[in-house]
Scaffold this motif. Structure first.
Motif, PDB file in Angstrom:
ATOM      1  N   LYS A 129      -4.466   5.376   5.895  1.00 34.47           N
ATOM      2  CA  LYS A 129      -3.966   5.599   4.119  1.00 34.47           C
ATOM      3  C   LYS A 129      -2.588   5.961   4.212  1.00 34.47           C
ATOM      4  N   PRO A 130      -1.760   5.501   3.198  1.00 35.64           N
ATOM      5  CA  PRO A 130      -0.566   5.919   2.969  1.00 35.64           C
ATOM      6  C   PRO A 130      -0.441   7.393   3.033  1.00 35.64           C
ATOM      7  N   THR A 131       0.680   7.902   3.659  1.00 34.49           N
ATOM      8  CA  THR A 131       0.869   9.429   3.651  1.00 34.49           C
ATOM      9  C   THR A 131       2.388   9.635   3.459  1.00 34.49           C
ATOM     10  N   SER A 132       3.062  10.866   2.999  1.00 32.83           N
ATOM     11  CA  SER A 132       4.163  11.029   2.739  1.00 32.83           C
ATOM     12  C   SER A 132       4.825  10.964   4.334  1.00 32.83           C
ATOM     13  N   ILE A 133       6.111  10.467   4.296  1.00 28.98           N
ATOM     14  CA  ILE A 133       6.908  10.594   5.304  1.00 28.98           C
ATOM     15  C   ILE A 133       7.189  11.857   5.753  1.00 28.98           C
ATOM     16  N   PRO A 134       6.760  12.505   7.099  1.00 28.10           N
ATOM     17  CA  PRO A 134       6.881  13.898   7.347  1.00 28.10           C
ATOM     18  C   PRO A 134       8.618  14.121   7.225  1.00 28.10           C
ATOM     19  N   VAL A 135       8.912  15.400   7.089  1.00 27.20           N
ATOM     20  CA  VAL A 135      10.003  15.910   6.554  1.00 27.20           C
ATOM     21  C   VAL A 135      11.222  15.359   8.027  1.00 27.20           C
ATOM     22  N   ALA A 136      10.534  15.876   9.111  1.00 25.60           N
ATOM     23  CA  ALA A 136      11.352  15.469  10.057  1.00 25.60           C
ATOM     24  C   ALA A 136      11.891  14.228  10.332  1.00 25.60           C
ATOM     25  N   PHE A 137      11.050  13.245  10.128  1.00 30.45           N
ATOM     26  CA  PHE A 137      11.414  11.704  10.216  1.00 30.45           C
ATOM     27  C   PHE A 137      12.091  11.391   8.974  1.00 30.45           C
TER      28      PHE A 137
END
Length: 145
Positions: A129-137
């Motif tokens: 499922k779609p998830t928020s783009i991780p902060v580091a990336f």
């Protein structure tokens, strides 16, 4: 879409990767089959995410939500090409990638072969499922202007 000058493009993109043209990529018209361009762009995107963004796809994956390609000039077996990649938009779980295939012909002429726009979606590898783009990336993607 107007094709851009390859020298100008090379300066506007922080990431590039050489693309190997295989004999099996060539079709009956003696140039790279249009469907193979998708593979070239996919290879460049994957290298960009892995090498440039240090994206760990085993934690958070990415899938293509939309892809469009403009073909400017045929690629032939003896041409030398490179893929250019940069992020042009960041959403919550999606981001846009812009790409070009540029290079030189057998005769040494510098050309732009193709342009690609791709919407990528970050996904949870367990649920797909779609998830928020991780902060580091997100930080690494946002550096590309």
């Amino acid at each position: 879409m107007q094709k851009a000058d390859p020298a100008t493009l090379a300066q506007e993109f922080d990431f590039s990767i050489p693309i190997q043209i295989r004999f099996s990529d060539i079709d009956g018209y003696m140039h790279v089959n249009n469907g193979v361009y998708f593979s070239y762009f996919e290879h460049a995107r994957a290298a960009f995410l892995n090498d440039f963004c240090d994206w760990n796809v085993m934690e958070v994956g990415t899938v293509v939500g939309r892809v469009e390609i403009d073909y400017f000039r045929p690629i032939h077996l003896e041409d030398q090409i490179q893929g250019l990649v940069k992020c042009t938009r960041l959403g919550n779980s999606s981001f846009d990638i812009e790409q070009y295939l540029i290079g030189t012909t057998k005769q040494g002429k510098s050309v732009t072969f193709s342009h690609c726009k791709c919407v990528m979606v970050s996904v949870d590898m367990k649920t797909m499922k779609p998830t928020s783009i991780p902060v580091a990336f997100r930080e690494k993607l946002s550096l590309k202007d």
